[in-house]
Design a protein around this motif. Structure first.
Motif, PDB file in Angstrom:
ATOM      1  N   ILE A 154      44.245  34.825  27.334  1.00 46.05           N
ATOM      2  CA  ILE A 154      43.884  35.135  28.707  1.00 46.05           C
ATOM      3  C   ILE A 154      42.829  36.068  28.796  1.00 46.05           C
ATOM      4  O   ILE A 154      42.600  36.855  27.870  1.00 46.05           O
ATOM      5  CB  ILE A 154      45.291  35.849  29.270  1.00 46.05           C
ATOM      6  N   THR A 155      42.008  35.920  29.792  1.00 46.85           N
ATOM      7  CA  THR A 155      41.081  36.776  30.175  1.00 46.85           C
ATOM      8  C   THR A 155      40.957  37.085  31.561  1.00 46.85           C
ATOM      9  O   THR A 155      41.421  36.458  32.300  1.00 46.85           O
ATOM     10  CB  THR A 155      39.537  36.178  29.893  1.00 46.85           C
ATOM     11  N   MET A 156      40.743  38.620  31.754  1.00 46.19           N
ATOM     12  CA  MET A 156      40.719  38.963  33.062  1.00 46.19           C
ATOM     13  C   MET A 156      39.351  39.337  33.613  1.00 46.19           C
ATOM     14  O   MET A 156      38.836  40.010  32.721  1.00 46.19           O
ATOM     15  CB  MET A 156      41.470  40.240  33.046  1.00 46.19           C
ATOM     16  N   GLN A 157      39.085  38.761  34.760  1.00 44.62           N
ATOM     17  CA  GLN A 157      37.625  38.998  35.222  1.00 44.62           C
ATOM     18  C   GLN A 157      37.768  39.322  36.716  1.00 44.62           C
ATOM     19  O   GLN A 157      38.909  39.128  37.508  1.00 44.62           O
ATOM     20  CB  GLN A 157      37.068  37.430  35.395  1.00 44.62           C
ATOM     21  N   ARG A 158      36.961  40.189  36.999  1.00 39.69           N
ATOM     22  CA  ARG A 158      37.022  40.641  38.625  1.00 39.69           C
ATOM     23  C   ARG A 158      35.919  39.906  39.444  1.00 39.69           C
ATOM     24  O   ARG A 158      34.638  39.997  39.349  1.00 39.69           O
ATOM     25  CB  ARG A 158      36.421  42.007  38.717  1.00 39.69           C
ATOM     26  N   LYS A 212      35.635  38.199  43.153  1.00 42.32           N
ATOM     27  CA  LYS A 212      36.225  38.413  44.624  1.00 42.32           C
ATOM     28  C   LYS A 212      36.879  37.063  45.195  1.00 42.32           C
ATOM     29  O   LYS A 212      36.155  36.043  44.897  1.00 42.32           O
ATOM     30  CB  LYS A 212      35.009  38.597  45.497  1.00 42.32           C
ATOM     31  N   LYS A 213      37.984  37.137  45.763  1.00 41.83           N
ATOM     32  CA  LYS A 213      38.973  35.733  46.233  1.00 41.83           C
ATOM     33  C   LYS A 213      39.013  34.758  45.190  1.00 41.83           C
ATOM     34  O   LYS A 213      39.435  33.953  45.335  1.00 41.83           O
ATOM     35  CB  LYS A 213      38.175  35.213  47.565  1.00 41.83           C
ATOM     36  N   ALA A 214      39.128  35.154  43.901  1.00 44.45           N
ATOM     37  CA  ALA A 214      39.368  34.114  42.851  1.00 44.45           C
ATOM     38  C   ALA A 214      40.781  34.242  42.505  1.00 44.45           C
ATOM     39  O   ALA A 214      41.237  35.472  42.114  1.00 44.45           O
ATOM     40  CB  ALA A 214      38.768  34.381  41.647  1.00 44.45           C
ATOM     41  N   TYR A 215      41.774  33.439  42.795  1.00 43.85           N
ATOM     42  CA  TYR A 215      43.182  33.430  42.369  1.00 43.85           C
ATOM     43  C   TYR A 215      43.473  32.987  40.743  1.00 43.85           C
ATOM     44  O   TYR A 215      44.540  32.872  40.530  1.00 43.85           O
ATOM     45  CB  TYR A 215      43.806  32.638  43.350  1.00 43.85           C
ATOM     46  N   GLY A 216      42.445  32.443  39.973  1.00 45.35           N
ATOM     47  CA  GLY A 216      42.278  32.159  38.654  1.00 45.35           C
ATOM     48  C   GLY A 216      42.160  30.721  38.795  1.00 45.35           C
ATOM     49  O   GLY A 216      42.085  29.848  39.361  1.00 45.35           O
ATOM     50  N   TYR A 217      41.783  30.330  37.120  1.00 48.14           N
ATOM     51  CA  TYR A 217      41.587  29.045  37.077  1.00 48.14           C
ATOM     52  C   TYR A 217      41.961  28.707  35.600  1.00 48.14           C
ATOM     53  O   TYR A 217      42.062  29.822  34.765  1.00 48.14           O
ATOM     54  CB  TYR A 217      40.203  28.684  37.150  1.00 48.14           C
ATOM     55  N   PHE A 218      41.942  27.485  35.176  1.00 44.79           N
ATOM     56  CA  PHE A 218      42.435  26.995  33.732  1.00 44.79           C
ATOM     57  C   PHE A 218      41.136  26.371  33.167  1.00 44.79           C
ATOM     58  O   PHE A 218      40.529  25.699  33.681  1.00 44.79           O
ATOM     59  CB  PHE A 218      43.388  26.140  33.678  1.00 44.79           C
ATOM     60  N   ALA A 219      40.470  26.973  32.066  1.00 43.98           N
ATOM     61  CA  ALA A 219      39.624  26.276  31.501  1.00 43.98           C
ATOM     62  C   ALA A 219      39.901  25.806  29.997  1.00 43.98           C
ATOM     63  O   ALA A 219      39.846  26.427  28.911  1.00 43.98           O
ATOM     64  CB  ALA A 219      38.143  27.335  31.260  1.00 43.98           C
ATOM     65  N   GLY A 220      40.645  24.910  29.809  1.00 47.92           N
ATOM     66  CA  GLY A 220      41.246  24.045  28.594  1.00 47.92           C
ATOM     67  C   GLY A 220      40.047  23.806  27.401  1.00 47.92           C
ATOM     68  O   GLY A 220      38.981  23.335  28.051  1.00 47.92           O
TER      69      GLY A 220
END
Length: 61
Positions: free
Chosen positions: A33-37, A39-47
């Motif tokens: 898991i990586t945490m990024q700042r 705006k308005k991003a609820y997350g995404y998956f990058a398989g």
């Protein structure tokens, strides 16, 4: 000295381990898991995005 990133990631690792064991019987794969700042991003998956240089190990296929 407190290390906020290390403290945060250790907490996430422990939480994942408990949920994996208690809810999924320990069958879930290793994760990254990586945490990024952003705006308005609820997350995404990058398989398949992270792994070893030789391609032998790939996280989250």
């Amino acid at each position: 000295m407190i290390n906020p990133p290390k403290t945060t990631y250790i907490g996430l690792e422990r939480t994942y381990a408990v949920f994996n064991e208690d809810l999924f019987g320990g069958v879930l794969p290793a994760w990254l898991i990586t945490m990024q700042r952003v705006k308005k991003a609820y997350g995404y998956f990058a398989g398949g995005r992270f792994g070893s240089k030789d391609g032998a190990v790939v996280t989250s296929k």
